[in-house]
Design a protein around this motif. Structure first.
Motif, PDB file in Angstrom:
ATOM      1  N   ALA A 260      16.388  12.518 -20.328  1.00  0.00           N
ATOM      2  CA  ALA A 260      16.941  11.399 -20.778  1.00  0.00           C
ATOM      3  C   ALA A 260      17.514  12.188 -21.706  1.00  0.00           C
ATOM      4  O   ALA A 260      18.845  11.403 -22.604  1.00  0.00           O
ATOM      5  N   CYS A 261      17.052  12.562 -23.084  1.00  0.00           N
ATOM      6  CA  CYS A 261      16.804  12.387 -24.310  1.00  0.00           C
ATOM      7  C   CYS A 261      17.098  13.795 -24.517  1.00  0.00           C
ATOM      8  O   CYS A 261      18.001  14.208 -25.696  1.00  0.00           O
ATOM      9  N   HIS A 262      17.023  14.989 -24.072  1.00  0.00           N
ATOM     10  CA  HIS A 262      18.008  16.071 -24.345  1.00  0.00           C
ATOM     11  C   HIS A 262      18.059  17.101 -23.775  1.00  0.00           C
ATOM     12  O   HIS A 262      18.252  17.112 -21.837  1.00  0.00           O
ATOM     13  N   SER A 263      19.447  17.300 -23.860  1.00  0.00           N
ATOM     14  CA  SER A 263      20.393  18.724 -22.899  1.00  0.00           C
ATOM     15  C   SER A 263      19.955  20.454 -23.344  1.00  0.00           C
ATOM     16  O   SER A 263      19.220  20.227 -24.145  1.00  0.00           O
ATOM     17  N   ILE A 264      20.496  20.835 -22.178  1.00  0.00           N
ATOM     18  CA  ILE A 264      19.939  22.496 -22.273  1.00  0.00           C
ATOM     19  C   ILE A 264      21.388  22.994 -22.347  1.00  0.00           C
ATOM     20  O   ILE A 264      21.032  23.992 -22.422  1.00  0.00           O
ATOM     21  N   LYS A 265      22.805  22.503 -22.858  1.00  0.00           N
ATOM     22  CA  LYS A 265      23.817  23.056 -22.579  1.00  0.00           C
ATOM     23  C   LYS A 265      23.529  22.848 -24.322  1.00  0.00           C
ATOM     24  O   LYS A 265      23.293  22.602 -25.193  1.00  0.00           O
ATOM     25  N   GLU A 266      23.902  23.917 -24.785  1.00  0.00           N
ATOM     26  CA  GLU A 266      23.929  24.850 -25.986  1.00  0.00           C
ATOM     27  C   GLU A 266      25.089  24.001 -27.602  1.00  0.00           C
ATOM     28  O   GLU A 266      26.824  23.215 -27.133  1.00  0.00           O
ATOM     29  N   GLY A 267      24.650  23.161 -27.977  1.00  0.00           N
ATOM     30  CA  GLY A 267      25.540  22.563 -28.816  1.00  0.00           C
ATOM     31  C   GLY A 267      25.579  21.112 -28.791  1.00  0.00           C
ATOM     32  O   GLY A 267      26.452  19.737 -29.075  1.00  0.00           O
TER      33      GLY A 267
ATOM     34  N   GLY B 175       4.032  11.938 -24.460  1.00  0.00           N
ATOM     35  CA  GLY B 175       3.556  13.268 -24.134  1.00  0.00           C
ATOM     36  C   GLY B 175       3.436  13.988 -23.267  1.00  0.00           C
ATOM     37  O   GLY B 175       3.141  13.353 -22.364  1.00  0.00           O
ATOM     38  N   LEU B 176       3.039  15.338 -22.717  1.00  0.00           N
ATOM     39  CA  LEU B 176       2.552  15.709 -21.652  1.00  0.00           C
ATOM     40  C   LEU B 176       1.144  16.016 -22.068  1.00  0.00           C
ATOM     41  O   LEU B 176       0.595  16.845 -21.900  1.00  0.00           O
ATOM     42  N   LYS B 177       0.057  15.293 -20.837  1.00  0.00           N
ATOM     43  CA  LYS B 177      -2.116  15.870 -20.944  1.00  0.00           C
ATOM     44  C   LYS B 177      -1.848  16.948 -19.913  1.00  0.00           C
ATOM     45  O   LYS B 177      -3.144  17.192 -20.940  1.00  0.00           O
ATOM     46  N   LYS B 178      -1.039  17.421 -18.916  1.00  0.00           N
ATOM     47  CA  LYS B 178      -1.810  18.074 -18.160  1.00  0.00           C
ATOM     48  C   LYS B 178      -1.117  19.479 -19.130  1.00  0.00           C
ATOM     49  O   LYS B 178      -0.339  19.733 -19.230  1.00  0.00           O
ATOM     50  N   GLU B 179      -1.855  20.605 -19.213  1.00  0.00           N
ATOM     51  CA  GLU B 179      -1.651  21.994 -19.307  1.00  0.00           C
ATOM     52  C   GLU B 179      -0.924  23.112 -18.605  1.00  0.00           C
ATOM     53  O   GLU B 179       0.170  23.333 -19.132  1.00  0.00           O
ATOM     54  N   LYS B 180      -1.327  22.565 -17.407  1.00  0.00           N
ATOM     55  CA  LYS B 180      -0.497  23.602 -16.717  1.00  0.00           C
ATOM     56  C   LYS B 180       1.314  22.534 -16.574  1.00  0.00           C
ATOM     57  O   LYS B 180       2.654  23.573 -17.110  1.00  0.00           O
ATOM     58  N   GLN B 181       1.869  21.670 -17.204  1.00  0.00           N
ATOM     59  CA  GLN B 181       3.193  20.523 -16.951  1.00  0.00           C
ATOM     60  C   GLN B 181       3.592  21.395 -17.983  1.00  0.00           C
ATOM     61  O   GLN B 181       4.668  21.781 -18.707  1.00  0.00           O
ATOM     62  N   ARG B 182       2.486  21.642 -19.335  1.00  0.00           N
ATOM     63  CA  ARG B 182       3.011  21.943 -20.256  1.00  0.00           C
ATOM     64  C   ARG B 182       3.584  23.297 -20.533  1.00  0.00           C
ATOM     65  O   ARG B 182       4.464  24.091 -21.050  1.00  0.00           O
ATOM     66  N   ALA B 183       2.293  24.526 -19.795  1.00  0.00           N
ATOM     67  CA  ALA B 183       2.916  25.098 -19.780  1.00  0.00           C
ATOM     68  C   ALA B 183       3.802  25.733 -19.183  1.00  0.00           C
ATOM     69  O   ALA B 183       4.318  26.959 -19.338  1.00  0.00           O
ATOM     70  N   ASP B 184       4.380  25.587 -17.980  1.00  0.00           N
ATOM     71  CA  ASP B 184       5.395  24.890 -16.844  1.00  0.00           C
ATOM     72  C   ASP B 184       6.595  25.024 -18.003  1.00  0.00           C
ATOM     73  O   ASP B 184       7.466  25.353 -17.942  1.00  0.00           O
ATOM     74  N   VAL B 185       6.692  23.701 -17.885  1.00  0.00           N
ATOM     75  CA  VAL B 185       7.950  23.392 -19.065  1.00  0.00           C
ATOM     76  C   VAL B 185       8.467  24.416 -20.275  1.00  0.00           C
ATOM     77  O   VAL B 185       9.537  24.801 -20.528  1.00  0.00           O
ATOM     78  N   ILE B 186       7.543  25.153 -21.007  1.00  0.00           N
ATOM     79  CA  ILE B 186       7.721  25.713 -21.998  1.00  0.00           C
ATOM     80  C   ILE B 186       8.123  27.149 -21.749  1.00  0.00           C
ATOM     81  O   ILE B 186       9.595  27.779 -22.235  1.00  0.00           O
ATOM     82  N   ALA B 187       7.205  27.755 -20.685  1.00  0.00           N
ATOM     83  CA  ALA B 187       8.383  28.489 -19.721  1.00  0.00           C
ATOM     84  C   ALA B 187       9.743  28.667 -19.168  1.00  0.00           C
ATOM     85  O   ALA B 187      10.716  29.359 -18.662  1.00  0.00           O
TER      86      ALA B 187
ATOM     87  N   LYS C 296      11.028  23.435 -14.155  1.00  0.00           N
ATOM     88  CA  LYS C 296      12.809  22.688 -14.624  1.00  0.00           C
ATOM     89  C   LYS C 296      12.246  21.071 -14.119  1.00  0.00           C
ATOM     90  O   LYS C 296      12.747  20.558 -14.437  1.00  0.00           O
ATOM     91  N   LYS C 297      11.453  21.592 -13.275  1.00  0.00           N
ATOM     92  CA  LYS C 297      11.088  19.189 -12.822  1.00  0.00           C
ATOM     93  C   LYS C 297      10.259  18.597 -13.193  1.00  0.00           C
ATOM     94  O   LYS C 297      11.112  18.147 -13.626  1.00  0.00           O
ATOM     95  N   VAL C 298      10.052  19.673 -14.047  1.00  0.00           N
ATOM     96  CA  VAL C 298       8.915  18.975 -15.414  1.00  0.00           C
ATOM     97  C   VAL C 298       9.997  18.403 -16.349  1.00  0.00           C
ATOM     98  O   VAL C 298       9.513  17.441 -16.709  1.00  0.00           O
ATOM     99  N   PHE C 299      11.012  19.776 -16.995  1.00  0.00           N
ATOM    100  CA  PHE C 299      11.419  18.926 -17.633  1.00  0.00           C
ATOM    101  C   PHE C 299      12.714  18.135 -17.133  1.00  0.00           C
ATOM    102  O   PHE C 299      13.236  17.095 -18.390  1.00  0.00           O
ATOM    103  N   LYS C 300      12.087  17.118 -16.198  1.00  0.00           N
ATOM    104  CA  LYS C 300      13.740  15.964 -15.822  1.00  0.00           C
ATOM    105  C   LYS C 300      12.565  14.671 -16.661  1.00  0.00           C
ATOM    106  O   LYS C 300      13.719  14.351 -17.040  1.00  0.00           O
ATOM    107  N   LYS C 301      11.464  15.166 -16.973  1.00  0.00           N
ATOM    108  CA  LYS C 301      10.905  14.012 -18.096  1.00  0.00           C
ATOM    109  C   LYS C 301      11.972  14.098 -19.348  1.00  0.00           C
ATOM    110  O   LYS C 301      11.792  12.698 -20.677  1.00  0.00           O
ATOM    111  N   CYS C 302      12.485  15.294 -20.385  1.00  0.00           N
ATOM    112  CA  CYS C 302      13.148  15.474 -20.894  1.00  0.00           C
ATOM    113  C   CYS C 302      14.512  14.947 -21.268  1.00  0.00           C
ATOM    114  O   CYS C 302      14.948  14.707 -21.786  1.00  0.00           O
TER     115      CYS C 302
END
Length: 125
Positions: A40-47, A107-119, A32-38
């Motif tokens: 600016a361009c992406h919402s988490i609200k449906e629609g 992009g996200l270079k760190k594997e752990k950050q990608r795993a966390d944001v995907i979770a 959720k913290k990593v998602f702060k990078k996203c």
């Protein structure tokens, strides 16, 4: 089976299990913290779209199909489904993974950050 073949099979099995475990180890709270990078361009609200489409329900969704957003031809025609492995590869460097995507994020270079944001994205249902 001789010792060389045995060790080769054992090593291949260990590597396969390790790589799968690394992706399964994502922490949604950290994501959720990593998602702060996203945000600016992406919402988490449906629609709700922003510069990019909503990430609500993205995991398991076919790429380029969410309503209300004009996707690039590359995304619409990619045939991708956003599962853990595909998201991981895409998030390393989106423009390299999918030539012609409109996503300008570096992009996200760190594997752990990608795993966390995907979770975290898996919780957006």
């Amino acid at each position: 089976m001789n010792k060389t073949k045995f060790f080769a099979v054992a090593l291949a099995s260990a590597l396969a299990l390790t790589s799968g475990a690394a992706m399964a180890a994502g922490d949604a709270t950290k994501g959720k913290k990593v998602f702060k990078k996203c945000k600016a361009c992406h919402s988490i609200k449906e629609g709700k779209k922003k510069v990019g489409p909503s990430m609500f329900g993205v995991v398991g969704r076919k790429a380029g199909t969410v309503g209300g957003y004009k996707f690039s031809s590359a995304m619409k025609g990619s045939g991708l489904t956003w599962d853990t492995a595909t998201l991981d590869k895409f998030l390393i460097k989106p423009k390299k993974f999918l030539k012609g995507t409109k996503m300008s994020f570096g992009g996200l270079k760190k594997e752990k950050q990608r795993a966390d944001v995907i979770a975290y994205m898996k919780t957006l249902k």
